[in-house]
Design a protein around this motif. Structure first.
Motif, mmCIF file in Angstrom:
data_model
loop_
_atom_site.group_PDB
_atom_site.id
_atom_site.type_symbol
_atom_site.label_atom_id
_atom_site.label_comp_id
_atom_site.label_asym_id
_atom_site.label_seq_id
_atom_site.Cartn_x
_atom_site.Cartn_y
_atom_site.Cartn_z
ATOM 1 N N PRO A 194 -0.368 -2.809 -12.448
ATOM 2 C CA PRO A 194 -0.455 -3.735 -11.314
ATOM 3 C C PRO A 194 0.833 -3.699 -10.483
ATOM 4 C CG PRO A 194 -1.037 -4.824 -13.395
ATOM 5 C CD PRO A 194 -0.367 -3.537 -13.735
ATOM 6 N N VAL A 195 0.667 -3.715 -9.157
ATOM 7 C CA VAL A 195 1.816 -3.768 -8.236
ATOM 8 C C VAL A 195 1.651 -5.033 -7.395
ATOM 9 C CG1 VAL A 195 3.024 -2.614 -6.345
ATOM 10 C CG2 VAL A 195 1.984 -1.244 -8.171
ATOM 11 N N PHE A 196 2.540 -6.003 -7.606
ATOM 12 C CA PHE A 196 2.410 -7.305 -6.940
ATOM 13 C C PHE A 196 3.332 -7.426 -5.740
ATOM 14 C CE2 PHE A 196 0.528 -8.530 -10.950
ATOM 15 C CZ PHE A 196 -0.411 -9.487 -10.583
ATOM 16 N N CYS A 197 2.789 -8.020 -4.667
ATOM 17 C CA CYS A 197 3.620 -8.386 -3.526
ATOM 18 C C CYS A 197 3.912 -9.889 -3.586
ATOM 19 C CB CYS A 197 2.911 -8.019 -2.223
ATOM 20 S SG CYS A 197 1.446 -9.026 -1.923
ATOM 21 N N SER A 222 -2.227 2.948 -10.334
ATOM 22 C CA SER A 222 -1.787 1.590 -9.995
ATOM 23 C C SER A 222 -2.770 0.919 -9.040
ATOM 24 C CB SER A 222 -0.392 1.637 -9.374
ATOM 25 O OG SER A 222 -0.367 2.554 -8.320
ATOM 26 N N ILE A 223 -2.770 -0.410 -9.066
ATOM 27 C CA ILE A 223 -3.558 -1.189 -8.090
ATOM 28 C C ILE A 223 -2.633 -2.237 -7.485
ATOM 29 C CG2 ILE A 223 -5.578 -2.652 -7.681
ATOM 30 C CD1 ILE A 223 -6.938 -1.559 -10.070
ATOM 31 N N GLY A 224 -2.680 -2.361 -6.153
ATOM 32 C CA GLY A 224 -1.852 -3.352 -5.471
ATOM 33 C C GLY A 224 -2.551 -4.704 -5.430
ATOM 34 N N PHE A 225 -1.792 -5.756 -5.725
ATOM 35 C CA PHE A 225 -2.365 -7.104 -5.749
ATOM 36 C C PHE A 225 -1.518 -8.090 -4.959
ATOM 37 C CE2 PHE A 225 -3.732 -5.569 -10.040
ATOM 38 C CZ PHE A 225 -5.101 -5.649 -9.840
ATOM 39 N N LYS A 240 0.822 -1.222 0.000
ATOM 40 C CA LYS A 240 0.000 0.000 0.000
ATOM 41 C C LYS A 240 0.852 1.267 0.000
ATOM 42 C CE LYS A 240 -2.830 -2.838 -0.458
ATOM 43 N NZ LYS A 240 -3.134 -3.144 -1.868
ATOM 44 N N LYS A 241 2.009 1.208 0.700
ATOM 45 C CA LYS A 241 2.906 2.383 0.671
ATOM 46 C C LYS A 241 3.397 2.638 -0.750
ATOM 47 C CE LYS A 241 5.209 2.949 5.122
ATOM 48 N NZ LYS A 241 6.471 2.752 5.838
ATOM 49 N N ILE A 242 3.756 1.557 -1.451
ATOM 50 C CA ILE A 242 4.284 1.699 -2.817
ATOM 51 C C ILE A 242 3.192 2.210 -3.756
ATOM 52 C CG2 ILE A 242 5.142 0.356 -4.799
ATOM 53 C CD1 ILE A 242 6.795 -1.285 -2.704
ATOM 54 N N VAL A 243 1.987 1.645 -3.632
ATOM 55 C CA VAL A 243 0.885 2.109 -4.493
ATOM 56 C C VAL A 243 0.595 3.590 -4.219
ATOM 57 C CG1 VAL A 243 -1.592 1.854 -4.973
ATOM 58 C CG2 VAL A 243 -0.132 -0.178 -4.827
ATOM 59 N N ALA A 244 0.609 3.980 -2.945
ATOM 60 C CA ALA A 244 0.333 5.393 -2.614
ATOM 61 C C ALA A 244 1.391 6.308 -3.237
ATOM 62 C CB ALA A 244 0.290 5.575 -1.095
ATOM 63 N N GLN A 245 2.654 5.876 -3.187
ATOM 64 C CA GLN A 245 3.717 6.698 -3.798
ATOM 65 C C GLN A 245 3.533 6.788 -5.308
ATOM 66 O OE1 GLN A 245 7.825 6.986 -2.868
ATOM 67 N NE2 GLN A 245 7.666 5.741 -1.033
ATOM 68 N N LEU A 246 3.134 5.678 -5.930
ATOM 69 C CA LEU A 246 2.918 5.712 -7.388
ATOM 70 C C LEU A 246 1.742 6.616 -7.740
ATOM 71 C CD1 LEU A 246 3.642 2.014 -8.437
ATOM 72 C CD2 LEU A 246 4.974 4.052 -9.032
ATOM 73 N N GLN A 247 0.680 6.567 -6.920
ATOM 74 C CA GLN A 247 -0.457 7.472 -7.175
ATOM 75 C C GLN A 247 0.010 8.925 -7.109
ATOM 76 O OE1 GLN A 247 -3.074 6.355 -8.364
ATOM 77 N NE2 GLN A 247 -3.449 4.301 -7.558
ATOM 78 N N LEU A 263 -3.739 -4.172 -17.910
ATOM 79 C CA LEU A 263 -2.682 -3.521 -18.696
ATOM 80 C C LEU A 263 -3.285 -2.733 -19.855
ATOM 81 C CD1 LEU A 263 -0.037 -6.412 -18.792
ATOM 82 C CD2 LEU A 263 0.049 -4.337 -17.397
ATOM 83 N N GLU A 264 -4.272 -3.339 -20.521
ATOM 84 C CA GLU A 264 -4.897 -2.672 -21.680
ATOM 85 C C GLU A 264 -5.668 -1.419 -21.249
ATOM 86 O OE1 GLU A 264 -4.279 -3.528 -24.808
ATOM 87 O OE2 GLU A 264 -3.075 -5.239 -24.150
ATOM 88 N N GLU A 265 -6.115 -1.392 -19.990
ATOM 89 C CA GLU A 265 -6.830 -0.216 -19.468
ATOM 90 C C GLU A 265 -5.861 0.856 -18.962
ATOM 91 O OE1 GLU A 265 -10.112 0.564 -19.468
ATOM 92 O OE2 GLU A 265 -10.363 -1.252 -20.674
ATOM 93 N N GLY A 266 -4.566 0.604 -19.067
ATOM 94 C CA GLY A 266 -3.573 1.591 -18.614
ATOM 95 C C GLY A 266 -3.357 1.564 -17.107
#
Ligand SMILES: Nc1ncnc2c1ncn2[C@@H]1O[C@H](COP(=O)(O)OP(=O)(O)O)[C@@H](O)[C@H]1O
Ligand SMILES: CC(=O)N[C@@H](CCC(=O)OP(=O)(O)O)C(=O)O
Length: 261
Positions: free
Chosen positions: A145-148, A98-101, A85-92, A139-142
């Protein structure tokens, strides 16, 4: 059907995540990569620290974690919760949608609990399949994905899975449709001939050179599974793999190691 579209996968390890400045710079460079992309992160060091804070002693054998039930809870909280969640927040904050998965989300990565080994690694999952259709939809929607490093077995059990392995499995699954490039980022400039000399970067490693490097003891610990994952991914259709310093994704003339079959 295979298209000639490129997808870029970047994996960042625990030492990069541990260094706030390195992480920010790496995420800024990642945010600037054009086209479909995926970020995979580890965080083994943070999970070990978190376990100790909770009175749980991390157990490693030959650099590989034993994941008993309490350690699995710590791994899920640390990888799929705090770090993801920290990484996704920084990317936002950098304007990257981005979405974390974890692998359980959208059944994106199905794995099975490791069996038939002399050591019982506990709740560790080996990847069985990747839901590449759902992944390419994002991916096609732009969406990025951020995977743990957490997967699931399809029967309700979460499992701890090495982040390098997740990266190669995602790359292989996507190579049916895309031309896949993987960059494994860490704290060194590449695979070194002498781990004491940061500038001794080996420019290209082939499978036969790899065997020679292991024989002379130049490659050890976490670098062995990382390279095994690289050769597996190349043999299954991934087009390009490099291993380099975390600054490599933002630089055009950096040193790095290219892996070739
Ligand atoms: N020849 C080598 N060149 C670079 N690193 C090596 C080499 N042999 C072993 N290593 C070790 O491998 C580690 C990287 O693997 P790992 O700990 O799995 O990384 P990550 O941080 O990407 O998860 C390095 O930190 C280094 O200690
Ligand atoms: C099963 C297994 O090895 N899980 C790893 C997952 C985290 C990881 O891969 O983190 P780094 O990339 O920072 O090493 C672990 O718990 O250490």
């Amino acid at each position: 059907m295979k298209t000639n579209k490129e997808v870029t996968l970047v994996k960042i390890g625990g030492n990069v995540i541990d260094d706030a400045e390195a992480l920010t710079n790496t995420l800024m460079a990642f945010a600037n990569i054009k086209g479909p992309k995926i970020l995979v992160h580890g965080g083994g060091k943070e999970a070990s620290r978190m376990a100790q804070k909770l009175g749980i002693q991390p157990q490693m054998i030959d650099g590989r974690r034993i994941t008993d039930a309490p350690m699995l809870d710590v791994a899920v909280m640390t990888y799929a919760g705090l770090l993801n969640k920290k990484i996704v927040a920084q990317l936002q904050a950098l304007g990257t949608s981005s979405i974390g998965f974890s692998g359980a989300d959208g059944n994106l990565i199905l794995s099975e609990k490791r069996k038939n080994t002399t050591t019982d690694f506990g709740f560790v999952g080996d990847v069985v399949s990747v839901n590449d259709q759902m992944l390419s939809m994002f991916l096609e929607e732009g969406i990025v994905p951020v995977f743990c490093a957490i997967t699931h077995d399809g029967a309700g059990q979460l499992l701890n899975t090495n982040a390098d392995t997740i990266t190669s499995a995602l790359g292989v699954a996507l190579s049916g449709k895309y031309s896949v490039k993987i960059t494994y980022c860490f704290e060194k400039k590449g695979v070194l001939i002498n781990t004491e000399d940061d500038n001794s970067v080996i420019s290209t490693i082939t499978q036969s050179k790899y065997n020679d490097l292991i024989a002379i003891g130049a490659i050890h610990s976490g670098m062995i599974p990382k390279l095994d994952n690289c050769f597996y991914a190349l043999s299954k259709g991934v087009q390009q793999i490099i291993i380099g310093h975390h600054s490599v994704i933002g630089e055009s003339n950096a040193l790095y190691t290219t892996i070739q079959l």
